[in-house]
Design a protein around this motif. Sequence first.
Motif, PDB file in Angstrom:
ATOM      1  N   GLY A 193       0.773  -1.078  -0.122  1.00 14.73           N
ATOM      2  CA  GLY A 193       0.216   0.019   0.117  1.00 14.73           C
ATOM      3  C   GLY A 193       0.504   1.247  -0.014  1.00 14.73           C
ATOM      4  O   GLY A 193       2.048   1.227  -0.493  1.00 14.73           O
ATOM      5  N   LEU A 194       0.281   2.408   0.506  1.00 13.83           N
ATOM      6  CA  LEU A 194       0.967   3.695   0.224  1.00 13.83           C
ATOM      7  C   LEU A 194       1.758   3.728   1.464  1.00 13.83           C
ATOM      8  O   LEU A 194       1.579   3.033   2.789  1.00 13.83           O
ATOM      9  N   SER A 195       2.333   4.921   1.529  1.00 23.96           N
ATOM     10  CA  SER A 195       3.093   5.371   3.196  1.00 23.96           C
ATOM     11  C   SER A 195       2.175   5.632   3.946  1.00 23.96           C
ATOM     12  O   SER A 195       2.360   5.195   5.251  1.00 23.96           O
ATOM     13  N   ALA A 196       1.085   6.385   3.443  1.00 26.76           N
ATOM     14  CA  ALA A 196       0.019   6.796   4.465  1.00 26.76           C
ATOM     15  C   ALA A 196      -0.610   5.434   5.358  1.00 26.76           C
ATOM     16  O   ALA A 196      -1.125   5.438   6.209  1.00 26.76           O
ATOM     17  N   ASP A 197      -0.815   4.290   4.552  1.00 29.82           N
ATOM     18  CA  ASP A 197      -1.474   3.053   4.836  1.00 29.82           C
ATOM     19  C   ASP A 197      -0.485   2.512   6.121  1.00 29.82           C
ATOM     20  O   ASP A 197      -0.939   1.609   6.624  1.00 29.82           O
ATOM     21  N   ASN A 198       0.938   2.981   6.090  1.00 31.63           N
ATOM     22  CA  ASN A 198       1.815   2.286   7.085  1.00 31.63           C
ATOM     23  C   ASN A 198       2.331   3.107   8.212  1.00 31.63           C
ATOM     24  O   ASN A 198       3.297   3.100   8.820  1.00 31.63           O
ATOM     25  N   TRP A 223      -6.872  10.162  10.915  1.00 26.74           N
ATOM     26  CA  TRP A 223      -7.421   9.677   9.658  1.00 26.74           C
ATOM     27  C   TRP A 223      -7.038  10.885   8.540  1.00 26.74           C
ATOM     28  O   TRP A 223      -6.481  10.378   7.364  1.00 26.74           O
ATOM     29  N   ALA A 224      -7.467  11.798   9.005  1.00 25.96           N
ATOM     30  CA  ALA A 224      -7.346  13.111   8.041  1.00 25.96           C
ATOM     31  C   ALA A 224      -6.034  13.418   7.474  1.00 25.96           C
ATOM     32  O   ALA A 224      -5.706  13.699   6.498  1.00 25.96           O
ATOM     33  N   ILE A 225      -4.928  13.239   8.465  1.00 26.78           N
ATOM     34  CA  ILE A 225      -3.406  13.742   8.000  1.00 26.78           C
ATOM     35  C   ILE A 225      -2.828  12.476   7.206  1.00 26.78           C
ATOM     36  O   ILE A 225      -1.648  12.991   6.700  1.00 26.78           O
ATOM     37  N   ARG A 226      -3.497  11.291   7.195  1.00 29.63           N
ATOM     38  CA  ARG A 226      -2.934  10.233   6.384  1.00 29.63           C
ATOM     39  C   ARG A 226      -3.454  10.143   4.873  1.00 29.63           C
ATOM     40  O   ARG A 226      -4.100   9.143   4.686  1.00 29.63           O
ATOM     41  N   GLY A 227      -3.194  11.061   4.270  1.00 27.45           N
ATOM     42  CA  GLY A 227      -3.533  11.273   2.672  1.00 27.45           C
ATOM     43  C   GLY A 227      -4.404  12.586   2.636  1.00 27.45           C
ATOM     44  O   GLY A 227      -4.750  12.766   1.474  1.00 27.45           O
ATOM     45  N   GLY A 228      -4.836  13.244   3.529  1.00 30.41           N
ATOM     46  CA  GLY A 228      -5.657  14.314   3.321  1.00 30.41           C
ATOM     47  C   GLY A 228      -4.692  15.688   3.351  1.00 30.41           C
ATOM     48  O   GLY A 228      -5.396  16.693   3.128  1.00 30.41           O
ATOM     49  N   LYS A 240       5.404   8.000  13.161  1.00 25.49           N
ATOM     50  CA  LYS A 240       5.639   6.682  13.579  1.00 25.49           C
ATOM     51  C   LYS A 240       5.167   5.801  12.570  1.00 25.49           C
ATOM     52  O   LYS A 240       4.360   5.454  12.102  1.00 25.49           O
ATOM     53  N   LEU A 241       6.072   5.108  11.930  1.00 23.88           N
ATOM     54  CA  LEU A 241       6.024   4.260  10.659  1.00 23.88           C
ATOM     55  C   LEU A 241       6.174   2.883  11.141  1.00 23.88           C
ATOM     56  O   LEU A 241       6.946   2.239  11.901  1.00 23.88           O
ATOM     57  N   LYS A 242       5.407   2.012  10.270  1.00 24.62           N
ATOM     58  CA  LYS A 242       5.545   0.339  10.495  1.00 24.62           C
ATOM     59  C   LYS A 242       6.325  -0.165   9.236  1.00 24.62           C
ATOM     60  O   LYS A 242       5.950   0.236   8.078  1.00 24.62           O
ATOM     61  N   LEU A 243       7.582  -0.488   9.820  1.00 23.76           N
ATOM     62  CA  LEU A 243       8.413  -0.911   8.624  1.00 23.76           C
ATOM     63  C   LEU A 243       7.891  -2.073   8.041  1.00 23.76           C
ATOM     64  O   LEU A 243       7.197  -2.852   8.697  1.00 23.76           O
TER      65      LEU A 243
END
Length: 534
Positions: A193-198, A223-228, A240-243
């Motif tokens: 998926g996208l960066s925002a999905d992780n 929710w809004a800041i991950r793609g909006g 904070k990312l999920k590698l």
Amino acid sequence: MFLKTYFTIVPIVLLFVSTFSIADTHENFVQCLYSYPHNTSSSISSAVYTQANSSYSSILDFSIQNLRFSNISSKPLVIVTPLEVSHIQATVFCSQRHGMQIRTRSGGHDYEGLSYVAEVPFVVIDLINLREINMDVENRTAWVQAGATIGELYYSISQKSKTLGFPAGVCPPVGTGGHFSGGGYGFLMRKYGLSADNIVDAHIIDVNGNLLDRETMGEDLFWAIRGGGGASFGVIVAWKLKLVPVPSTVTVFRVERILEQNATEIIEKWQLVANKLDEDLTIRINMGRATTQNGNLTVQAQFESLYLGRIDQLIPLMQKSFPELGLVREDCSEMSWIDSILYMAGFTDNQSTDVLLNRTQLNGLSFNKGKSDYVRDPIPNVGLEGLWPFFFEDEAQSAFVQFTPYGARMDEISESETPFPHRSGNIFHIQYGVSWRDAGEEEAQRHINWIRRLYSYMETYVSKSPRAAYLNYRDLDIGVNSNGYTSYNQASIWGRKYFKNNFNRLTRVKTKVDPLNFLRNEQSIPPLMLKGRK
């Protein structure tokens, strides 16, 4: 960790209705910054650059990645390069108090310059000093400050693990702040998926100066800041990312085919199979002008691929699913995932991963304009044949059209999971780009008109109602807000192209977190309370 001390600083900031003159704005704003209570020894004076400062121009120009916006008159009155969170909080507070708008810049790659250009008195918060990255390999996570680039992130991952990666773009100097908040995609998109999905957590400063994490901001804002886009809702400080796991050896290839080598027919077949291929295989197409051995102009389609496996697995898969390309072992190279990042970014063989720490463009700067589309049904042969003549025009010397396939993981995530709605049903995404080297309004208009004509031609073959667009490829041609209040209906013109039905939820979040619409730009989310106003 660098983030633990942040939550000791939560001042209460009141919103002000600004009626101040520009003369008042400049000096009083700076004095406000200096008098704001900071909680550490980092003096904000070393992070403030007015137009009278000798370093102002170099600071402003350093992160400008599009020369279209390098010599315009609408420059920030002040640039703040915060060294700590309280410097951002001071800027938010003082901007409201003294009638300044804010533009937040993390990498400077936005296509319309919205992170450092405005037609009103404004200040730039340049996050270049907030670029720390903390890896937790055991838990497969990383905290990344928003001023870090994706190249710096990739480098940090590679120093800790050979079997972890992150799904993001192929241009290392792009800032994580804007890239992730707009969605962010790359060659791992079909797998993860996208960066925002992780993204699993974030830190953001809201219009009241509060520093919030996922728990305190609530799920709607998260929710809004991950793609909006982050700029409509606050100043994002860190993610904070999920590698994600990647094999120790991957395979890459680039295969070129020109029109005289049946490129049109191969692209036709690609459209039928690219989104249905194994999730470990991504093949995108870069199209542009080329010259034959006889010196004649033609169009070249470059098939560029990352496969999360070895050559011995890839060749049979290609022979079964896409034999028309004619891929052979000699076209392929095995390497580590981090080396594939260098490969896709255009670096030469055996180049050190240290080049990922470079925040400037590999091939230098140019004037450029971009646009985007989504395709739900294959473009017929006649549509492709009508596209090729555009590349023979003078303005197309440094132009490209890029097809990036969807499918796999992108089909599994619902349109409403994040604000980014372009999921199931899309075969591929199109990016259009044109660049030029000579300055001047006439030169700019020639090339911009060329890409607008190309975009108009493609209307028949792309998504409709709305004609969708990708937020990270900002395009003011599709609609803009007013300088003052913008109605919901006016913003919907561009908003539904980026977000489809998710635009409604974004406006509700905006209404909750920024009801007076302090954080605004030409394509910012408006609060619902402004619905119907002129």
